[in-house]
Design a protein around this motif. Structure first.
Motif, PDB file in Angstrom:
ATOM      1  N   PRO A  87      57.399  46.855 -49.493  1.00 21.66           N
ATOM      2  CA  PRO A  87      58.510  47.728 -49.887  1.00 21.66           C
ATOM      3  C   PRO A  87      58.072  49.154 -50.226  1.00 21.66           C
ATOM      4  CG  PRO A  87      57.785  46.497 -51.801  1.00 21.66           C
ATOM      5  CD  PRO A  87      56.883  46.082 -50.653  1.00 21.66           C
ATOM      6  N   TYR A  88      56.763  49.440 -50.020  1.00 16.09           N
ATOM      7  CA  TYR A  88      56.230  50.749 -50.469  1.00 16.09           C
ATOM      8  C   TYR A  88      56.820  51.898 -49.649  1.00 16.09           C
ATOM      9  CZ  TYR A  88      53.112  47.110 -52.042  1.00 16.09           C
ATOM     10  OH  TYR A  88      52.626  45.931 -52.565  1.00 16.09           O
ATOM     11  N   ALA A  89      56.963  51.666 -48.330  1.00 13.60           N
ATOM     12  CA  ALA A  89      57.499  52.719 -47.463  1.00 13.60           C
ATOM     13  C   ALA A  89      58.911  53.107 -47.904  1.00 13.60           C
ATOM     14  CB  ALA A  89      57.501  52.245 -46.017  1.00 13.60           C
ATOM     15  N   GLU A  90      59.729  52.101 -48.224  1.00 16.85           N
ATOM     16  CA  GLU A  90      61.112  52.383 -48.656  1.00 16.85           C
ATOM     17  C   GLU A  90      61.111  53.146 -49.980  1.00 16.85           C
ATOM     18  OE1 GLU A  90      59.908  49.595 -47.604  1.00 16.85           O
ATOM     19  OE2 GLU A  90      61.311  48.450 -46.371  1.00 16.85           O
ATOM     20  N   ARG A 209      62.989  53.024 -60.835  1.00 20.70           N
ATOM     21  CA  ARG A 209      61.959  51.985 -60.755  1.00 20.70           C
ATOM     22  C   ARG A 209      62.564  50.720 -60.180  1.00 20.70           C
ATOM     23  NH1 ARG A 209      59.311  55.872 -61.526  1.00 20.70           N
ATOM     24  NH2 ARG A 209      57.596  56.178 -62.988  1.00 20.70           N
ATOM     25  N   ALA A 210      61.741  49.970 -59.488  1.00 16.10           N
ATOM     26  CA  ALA A 210      62.181  48.677 -58.951  1.00 16.10           C
ATOM     27  C   ALA A 210      62.521  47.766 -60.125  1.00 16.10           C
ATOM     28  CB  ALA A 210      61.054  48.071 -58.125  1.00 16.10           C
ATOM     29  N   PRO A 211      63.499  46.880 -59.942  1.00 13.99           N
ATOM     30  CA  PRO A 211      63.813  45.939 -61.033  1.00 13.99           C
ATOM     31  C   PRO A 211      62.607  45.035 -61.323  1.00 13.99           C
ATOM     32  CG  PRO A 211      65.040  45.397 -59.024  1.00 13.99           C
ATOM     33  CD  PRO A 211      64.332  46.686 -58.760  1.00 13.99           C
ATOM     34  N   LEU A 212      62.536  44.598 -62.560  1.00 11.11           N
ATOM     35  CA  LEU A 212      61.412  43.759 -62.999  1.00 11.11           C
ATOM     36  C   LEU A 212      61.191  42.548 -62.077  1.00 11.11           C
ATOM     37  CD1 LEU A 212      59.761  44.417 -65.508  1.00 11.11           C
ATOM     38  CD2 LEU A 212      60.975  42.606 -66.723  1.00 11.11           C
ATOM     39  N   THR A 213      62.324  42.003 -61.589  1.00  9.72           N
ATOM     40  CA  THR A 213      62.225  40.807 -60.743  1.00  9.72           C
ATOM     41  C   THR A 213      61.480  41.084 -59.430  1.00  9.72           C
ATOM     42  OG1 THR A 213      64.425  41.394 -59.984  1.00  9.72           O
ATOM     43  CG2 THR A 213      64.281  39.604 -61.607  1.00  9.72           C
ATOM     44  N   GLU A 214      61.406  42.357 -59.040  1.00  6.69           N
ATOM     45  CA  GLU A 214      60.696  42.699 -57.792  1.00  6.69           C
ATOM     46  C   GLU A 214      59.197  42.823 -58.005  1.00  6.69           C
ATOM     47  OE1 GLU A 214      61.525  46.227 -55.297  1.00  6.69           O
ATOM     48  OE2 GLU A 214      63.627  45.598 -55.426  1.00  6.69           O
TER      49      GLU A 214
END
Ligand SMILES: Cc1cc2nc3c(=O)[nH]c(=O)nc-3n(C[C@H](O)[C@H](O)[C@H](O)COP(=O)(O)O)c2cc1C
Length: 221
Positions: A87-90, A209-214
């Motif tokens: 998911p880094y590119a996104e 920031r990405a959600p904790l679940t990610e």
């Protein structure tokens, strides 16, 4: 300021006033940051702090060089893999969109993006900067140690009412930096860091920031 506030109020600030940062404050921050952990306590950071005339001169030389379109210096490390996977590119592309829309720059406006990027080498107007080097013989665990040290500096700067922006951009003109600092052979310039008081007139928006679940997996109760 408590630790939570220091962590959540730190963000990459890209607009500083010209109010000087005292040597006393910088020494206090760097002395405390030296308590950062490192594997076997080897403390693999080598830091140069620049203010005043030497920094002004470096900024001018670097900005002129970049504005002139000189090629970057030979890389000592790769900033990102050539193919940044999901998911880094996104996340990277979301950051680019956020950053340029906050500046009112259209994605396809290459010149405006270039102008915004050049501000890196003017330290976004900051009156102080540090340059963090790591020995070329050291490996990934020691680079992680340097990261912890740099984050400690950034949090301590918050406690002093200061802001910062860490910049790998300086590694692209590392030879210009080396001319100013004359570091010993065998050191790699990881990054610079602009330091100063935030200019409220310049927008430095909060990134998401990405959600904790990610990013976090809890195992157990
Ligand atoms: C190692 C590192 C290098 C960075 N290099 C640059 C840079 O060259 N120029 C820049 O404007 N921001 C740079 N940044 C700032 C990041 O873009 C920023 O930390 C990220 O988008 C998250 O936003 P925040 O710091 O405001 O929370 C860098 C950050 C880190 C940790």
């Amino acid at each position: 300021m408590d630790v939570y506030e220091a962590v959540t109020s730190r963000r990459a600030v890209r607009g500083f006033t010209d109010e000087p940062v005292s040597r006393e404050v910088l020494e206090r921050v760097l002395s405390a940051a030296a308590w950062a952990p490192s594997g076997s306590n080897i403390q693999p950071w080598n830091t140069y702090v620049m203010t005043g005339a030497p920094l002004a001169e470096l900024k001018t030389t670097a900005v002129e060089r970049v504005a002139h379109g000189d090629p970057w210096d030979k890389r000592q490390y790769k900033m990102y893999p050539s193919e940044l996977k999901s998911p880094y590119a996104e996340r990277r592309s979301a950051f680019g969109k956020e950053r340029y829309s906050a500046l009112g720059i259209a994605r396809e406006d290459w010149e405006a993006r270039q102008r915004a990027a050049i501000a890196n080498w003017n330290c976004f107007g900051a009156p102080a900067a540090l340059f963090c080097y790591i020995d070329c013989d050291l490996g990934r665990p020691q680079w992680a140690d340097v990261g912890m040290y740099l984050q400690s500096i950034m949090l301590l700067l918050r406690a002093e009412g200061l802001h910062s922006c860490t910049q790998m951009a300086w590694s692209q003109v590392r030879e210009t930096v080396a001319e100013a600092l004359s570091p010993p052979d065998g050191l790699i310039l990881f990054c610079g860091m602009s330091i100063g008081y935030e200019d409220p007139a310049v927008s430095s928006p909060r990134t998401g920031r990405a959600p904790l679940t990610e990013t976090v997996t809890f195992v157990g109760d």
